[in-house]
Design a protein around this motif. Structure first.
Motif, PDB file in Angstrom:
ATOM      1  N   TYR A 195      -6.839 -92.198  35.774  1.00 59.26           N
ATOM      2  CA  TYR A 195      -6.299 -90.834  35.768  1.00 59.26           C
ATOM      3  C   TYR A 195      -7.375 -89.823  35.411  1.00 59.26           C
ATOM      4  O   TYR A 195      -7.770 -89.011  36.225  1.00 59.26           O
ATOM      5  N   SER A 196      -7.872 -89.887  34.156  1.00 63.40           N
ATOM      6  CA  SER A 196      -8.848 -88.893  33.715  1.00 63.40           C
ATOM      7  C   SER A 196      -9.836 -89.528  32.747  1.00 63.40           C
ATOM      8  O   SER A 196      -9.467 -90.359  31.916  1.00 63.40           O
ATOM      9  N   THR A 197     -11.091 -89.129  32.858  1.00 70.43           N
ATOM     10  CA  THR A 197     -12.082 -89.502  31.852  1.00 70.43           C
ATOM     11  C   THR A 197     -11.643 -88.944  30.505  1.00 70.43           C
ATOM     12  O   THR A 197     -11.112 -87.837  30.417  1.00 70.43           O
ATOM     13  N   MET A 198     -11.860 -89.709  29.446  1.00 72.87           N
ATOM     14  CA  MET A 198     -11.437 -89.282  28.111  1.00 72.87           C
ATOM     15  C   MET A 198     -12.570 -88.573  27.370  1.00 72.87           C
ATOM     16  O   MET A 198     -13.235 -89.130  26.503  1.00 72.87           O
ATOM     17  N   GLY A 199     -12.794 -87.345  27.771  1.00 73.62           N
ATOM     18  CA  GLY A 199     -13.797 -86.531  27.106  1.00 73.62           C
ATOM     19  C   GLY A 199     -15.097 -86.487  27.873  1.00 73.62           C
ATOM     20  O   GLY A 199     -15.548 -87.491  28.428  1.00 73.62           O
ATOM     21  N   ALA A 200     -15.703 -85.314  27.929  1.00 73.91           N
ATOM     22  CA  ALA A 200     -16.993 -85.137  28.586  1.00 73.91           C
ATOM     23  C   ALA A 200     -18.109 -85.171  27.545  1.00 73.91           C
ATOM     24  O   ALA A 200     -17.862 -85.033  26.342  1.00 73.91           O
ATOM     25  N   VAL A 201     -19.331 -85.361  28.014  1.00 74.99           N
ATOM     26  CA  VAL A 201     -20.483 -85.404  27.110  1.00 74.99           C
ATOM     27  C   VAL A 201     -21.217 -84.071  27.173  1.00 74.99           C
ATOM     28  O   VAL A 201     -21.376 -83.480  28.244  1.00 74.99           O
ATOM     29  N   GLY A 202     -21.661 -83.599  26.015  1.00 73.01           N
ATOM     30  CA  GLY A 202     -22.310 -82.301  25.935  1.00 73.01           C
ATOM     31  C   GLY A 202     -23.607 -82.215  26.712  1.00 73.01           C
ATOM     32  O   GLY A 202     -24.066 -81.111  27.032  1.00 73.01           O
ATOM     33  N   GLU A 203     -24.202 -83.358  27.035  1.00 66.47           N
ATOM     34  CA  GLU A 203     -25.449 -83.350  27.800  1.00 66.47           C
ATOM     35  C   GLU A 203     -25.240 -82.792  29.213  1.00 66.47           C
ATOM     36  O   GLU A 203     -26.156 -82.231  29.799  1.00 66.47           O
ATOM     37  N   LEU A 204     -24.013 -82.965  29.760  1.00 65.98           N
ATOM     38  CA  LEU A 204     -23.727 -82.434  31.091  1.00 65.98           C
ATOM     39  C   LEU A 204     -22.210 -82.343  31.288  1.00 65.98           C
ATOM     40  O   LEU A 204     -21.543 -83.328  31.583  1.00 65.98           O
ATOM     41  N   ILE A 205     -21.685 -81.156  31.107  1.00 62.96           N
ATOM     42  CA  ILE A 205     -20.241 -80.921  31.211  1.00 62.96           C
ATOM     43  C   ILE A 205     -20.019 -79.627  31.975  1.00 62.96           C
ATOM     44  O   ILE A 205     -20.736 -78.639  31.768  1.00 62.96           O
ATOM     45  N   ALA A 206     -19.048 -79.634  32.883  1.00 65.25           N
ATOM     46  CA  ALA A 206     -18.744 -78.444  33.688  1.00 65.25           C
ATOM     47  C   ALA A 206     -17.255 -78.145  33.609  1.00 65.25           C
ATOM     48  O   ALA A 206     -16.430 -79.064  33.532  1.00 65.25           O
ATOM     49  N   ILE A 207     -16.924 -76.860  33.643  1.00 62.58           N
ATOM     50  CA  ILE A 207     -15.513 -76.454  33.594  1.00 62.58           C
ATOM     51  C   ILE A 207     -15.278 -75.283  34.536  1.00 62.58           C
ATOM     52  O   ILE A 207     -16.214 -74.596  34.946  1.00 62.58           O
ATOM     53  N   ARG A 208     -14.009 -75.098  34.890  1.00 60.76           N
ATOM     54  CA  ARG A 208     -13.616 -73.870  35.568  1.00 60.76           C
ATOM     55  C   ARG A 208     -13.631 -72.749  34.523  1.00 60.76           C
ATOM     56  O   ARG A 208     -13.028 -72.883  33.446  1.00 60.76           O
ATOM     57  N   ARG A 209     -14.273 -71.650  34.829  1.00 60.56           N
ATOM     58  CA  ARG A 209     -14.401 -70.546  33.870  1.00 60.56           C
ATOM     59  C   ARG A 209     -13.047 -70.062  33.379  1.00 60.56           C
ATOM     60  O   ARG A 209     -12.879 -69.734  32.199  1.00 60.56           O
ATOM     61  N   GLU A 210     -12.056 -70.068  34.252  1.00 63.13           N
ATOM     62  CA  GLU A 210     -10.735 -69.545  33.910  1.00 63.13           C
ATOM     63  C   GLU A 210     -10.034 -70.384  32.846  1.00 63.13           C
ATOM     64  O   GLU A 210      -9.088 -69.919  32.191  1.00 63.13           O
ATOM     65  N   LEU A 211     -10.483 -71.639  32.654  1.00 66.53           N
ATOM     66  CA  LEU A 211      -9.848 -72.529  31.685  1.00 66.53           C
ATOM     67  C   LEU A 211     -10.505 -72.477  30.307  1.00 66.53           C
ATOM     68  O   LEU A 211     -10.058 -73.149  29.387  1.00 66.53           O
ATOM     69  N   TRP A 212     -11.564 -71.696  30.187  1.00 66.68           N
ATOM     70  CA  TRP A 212     -12.256 -71.631  28.896  1.00 66.68           C
ATOM     71  C   TRP A 212     -11.380 -70.987  27.823  1.00 66.68           C
ATOM     72  O   TRP A 212     -10.737 -69.972  28.053  1.00 66.68           O
ATOM     73  N   GLU A 213     -11.355 -71.604  26.667  1.00 70.27           N
ATOM     74  CA  GLU A 213     -10.777 -71.010  25.462  1.00 70.27           C
ATOM     75  C   GLU A 213     -11.792 -71.171  24.350  1.00 70.27           C
ATOM     76  O   GLU A 213     -12.410 -72.240  24.222  1.00 70.27           O
ATOM     77  N   ASP A 214     -11.952 -70.134  23.559  1.00 72.66           N
ATOM     78  CA  ASP A 214     -12.931 -70.215  22.471  1.00 72.66           C
ATOM     79  C   ASP A 214     -12.679 -71.443  21.604  1.00 72.66           C
ATOM     80  O   ASP A 214     -11.539 -71.784  21.277  1.00 72.66           O
ATOM     81  N   ILE A 215     -13.780 -72.099  21.243  1.00 73.00           N
ATOM     82  CA  ILE A 215     -13.712 -73.283  20.393  1.00 73.00           C
ATOM     83  C   ILE A 215     -13.710 -72.821  18.939  1.00 73.00           C
ATOM     84  O   ILE A 215     -14.466 -71.907  18.563  1.00 73.00           O
ATOM     85  N   GLU A 216     -12.879 -73.426  18.136  1.00 69.62           N
ATOM     86  CA  GLU A 216     -12.878 -73.077  16.715  1.00 69.62           C
ATOM     87  C   GLU A 216     -14.279 -73.286  16.145  1.00 69.62           C
ATOM     88  O   GLU A 216     -14.912 -74.310  16.415  1.00 69.62           O
ATOM     89  N   PRO A 217     -14.793 -72.329  15.371  1.00 75.47           N
ATOM     90  CA  PRO A 217     -16.194 -72.394  14.922  1.00 75.47           C
ATOM     91  C   PRO A 217     -16.519 -73.581  14.020  1.00 75.47           C
ATOM     92  O   PRO A 217     -17.695 -73.912  13.843  1.00 75.47           O
ATOM     93  N   ASP A 218     -15.508 -74.243  13.454  1.00 76.50           N
ATOM     94  CA  ASP A 218     -15.785 -75.375  12.577  1.00 76.50           C
ATOM     95  C   ASP A 218     -15.818 -76.710  13.331  1.00 76.50           C
ATOM     96  O   ASP A 218     -15.979 -77.770  12.725  1.00 76.50           O
ATOM     97  N   VAL A 219     -15.695 -76.666  14.661  1.00 80.85           N
ATOM     98  CA  VAL A 219     -15.643 -77.898  15.452  1.00 80.85           C
ATOM     99  C   VAL A 219     -16.998 -78.597  15.462  1.00 80.85           C
ATOM    100  O   VAL A 219     -18.037 -77.971  15.702  1.00 80.85           O
ATOM    101  N   LEU A 220     -16.972 -79.899  15.222  1.00 80.57           N
ATOM    102  CA  LEU A 220     -18.201 -80.698  15.146  1.00 80.57           C
ATOM    103  C   LEU A 220     -18.585 -81.317  16.481  1.00 80.57           C
ATOM    104  O   LEU A 220     -19.767 -81.547  16.746  1.00 80.57           O
ATOM    105  N   VAL A 221     -17.603 -81.646  17.312  1.00 82.52           N
ATOM    106  CA  VAL A 221     -17.889 -82.215  18.637  1.00 82.52           C
ATOM    107  C   VAL A 221     -17.254 -81.295  19.685  1.00 82.52           C
ATOM    108  O   VAL A 221     -16.156 -81.536  20.170  1.00 82.52           O
ATOM    109  N   ASP A 222     -17.969 -80.243  20.015  1.00 82.32           N
ATOM    110  CA  ASP A 222     -17.431 -79.205  20.906  1.00 82.32           C
ATOM    111  C   ASP A 222     -17.097 -79.755  22.283  1.00 82.32           C
ATOM    112  O   ASP A 222     -16.106 -79.332  22.903  1.00 82.32           O
TER     113      ASP A 222
END
Length: 388
Positions: A195-222
């Protein structure tokens, strides 16, 4: 003794399932799913949409020249790709070096508030329909942008995860990270096919701009919070093995520990923040995938792995069947191999025992991650691990 035996086998089954069984179950489930309901194909768009390559960099002056050479080599229409760098908190020459390249938009703030806060700020300046995030110390293959964008031809895909490749020969314990990632990438591919990969890696991750929501600033694994947040909205994370980010392993096991502690603490935090995804009545197969691939490995299994040894010793001491003497011997042999790997790595020697040592090291580091998470004060800025 019966209670101890029952606990032993419950723990052993969970440990086996976490590290090996899930992959087997996933492989079988994928075969069944693809036989019964093949995923529909989608027409390939010939257009090249505008895309932003967003790079968060903190004191990366040593990587800038190589990274910009890599950026310029990407096979995508130059007028369609926009390079945005956010260098918040950097105290070296990173911002100045980047401003020397005319294609770059450089965003800098002297305050260092962590990667999540930096990305939130940078996204205010991004208007392209797709955003690809990567790290300053990673090298992308030439076709990576095009390959990623093609995954978005499927309207169900809200996020794309590229492949992480660790450039290591495995001569050190820290270099064994490369073997781990080969196995992890195999699981990610199967997750995507189910169905879906369980999480992307920060080394290479892409998103639709319209789906962006600000990440809480205390997040450790953005990367995990961002990508799984998109799954929560009903979209899939597609895996793209044809787009990969290459990086060196940690310089040594001490540097690798810094990275592992952060990831472990982030795992506990992500489990808490994303716990609603474990509801099978609302999220269906996602609950199975997230619980099996992520939550067990992050939260439960490392403790059970450690408890197996004293449980086994107790059963043998109480006169348990000979089977438990055999399992105890096997456990002791595993730990002896891990210690052999530890001493070999300490002396800087190549060893076939680096694999059991790294496996044990990675699981024991979870406890340091839990300690950090419990005492976490909300400051998401971390000392980055030096690479080889």
């Amino acid at each position: 003794m019966t209670a101890l035996i029952i606990l032993f086998w419950i723990f052993a089954i969970i440990v086996f399932y976490t590290f090996f069984g899930y992959g087997i179950v996933l492989w079988v489930a994928v075969r069944i799913r693809e036989a019964l309901r093949p995923r529909p194909s989608h027409p390939v768009e010939v257009e090249y949409p505008d895309v932003t390559l967003l790079i968060a960099a903190y004191n990366e002056e040593s990587c800038i020249a190589e990274k910009m050479e890599n950026c310029r080599s990407l096979q995508y229409p130059k007028e369609k790709i926009h390079f945005v760098w956010v260098t918040d908190g950097s105290t070296d020459s990173t911002p100045d070096l980047l401003r020397g390249y005319p294609e770059n938009t450089v965003l800098h703030d002297d305050r260092r508030r962590g990667k999540s806060a930096a990305l939130n700020r940078a996204m205010q300046y991004v208007s392209t329909p797709y955003v690809i995030m990567t790290d300053a110390n990673t090298i992308l293959n030439a076709e990576s942008i095009y390959r990623i964008i093609r995954k978005f031809d499927d309207p169900e895909v809200g996020c794309v995860c590229g492949e992480k490749r660790v450039l290591s020969d495995g001569d050190s314990a820290a270099g064994t990270e490369g073997l781990y990632w080969k196995y992890e990438c195999a699981l990610k591919k199967l997750d995507d096919r189910l169905y879906s990969t369980m999480g992307a890696v920060g080394e290479l991750i892409a998103i639709r701009r319209e789906l962006w929501e600000d990440i809480e600033p205390d997040v450790l694994v953005d990367d995990m919070i961002l990508s799984m947040g998109i799954v929560r909205k009903g979209y899939r994370i597609a895996y793209c093995a044809d787009a990969y980010a290459c990086e060196r392993p940690s310089a040594n096991i001490a540097e690798e520990r810094k990275r592992k502690v952060r990831l472990s603490a982030g795992g506990f935090q992500a489990t808490s923040k994303l716990r609603d995804l474990l509801n099978p009545f609302k999220y269906g197969v996602v609950a199975f995938q997230f619980g099996s691939h992520r939550v067990l490995r992050w939260v439960l299994t490392p403790s059970l792995l450690v408890l197996l040894l004293p449980l086994n010793i107790a059963i043998v001491c109480l006169g348990g069947p000979v089977l438990y003497t055999v399992t105890l011997i096997l456990q002791v042999l595993f730990y002896l191999c891990a210690f052999a790997g530890y001493f070999a790595d300490k002396k800087g020697k190549k060893s076939k025992f680096h694999v059991p040592y790294y496996f044990l090291f990675a699981n024991l580091t979870t406890f340091a991650g839990l300690k950090y998470y419990v005492s976490f004060n909300g400051n998401a800025a971390w000392e980055k691990a030096r690479r080889a």
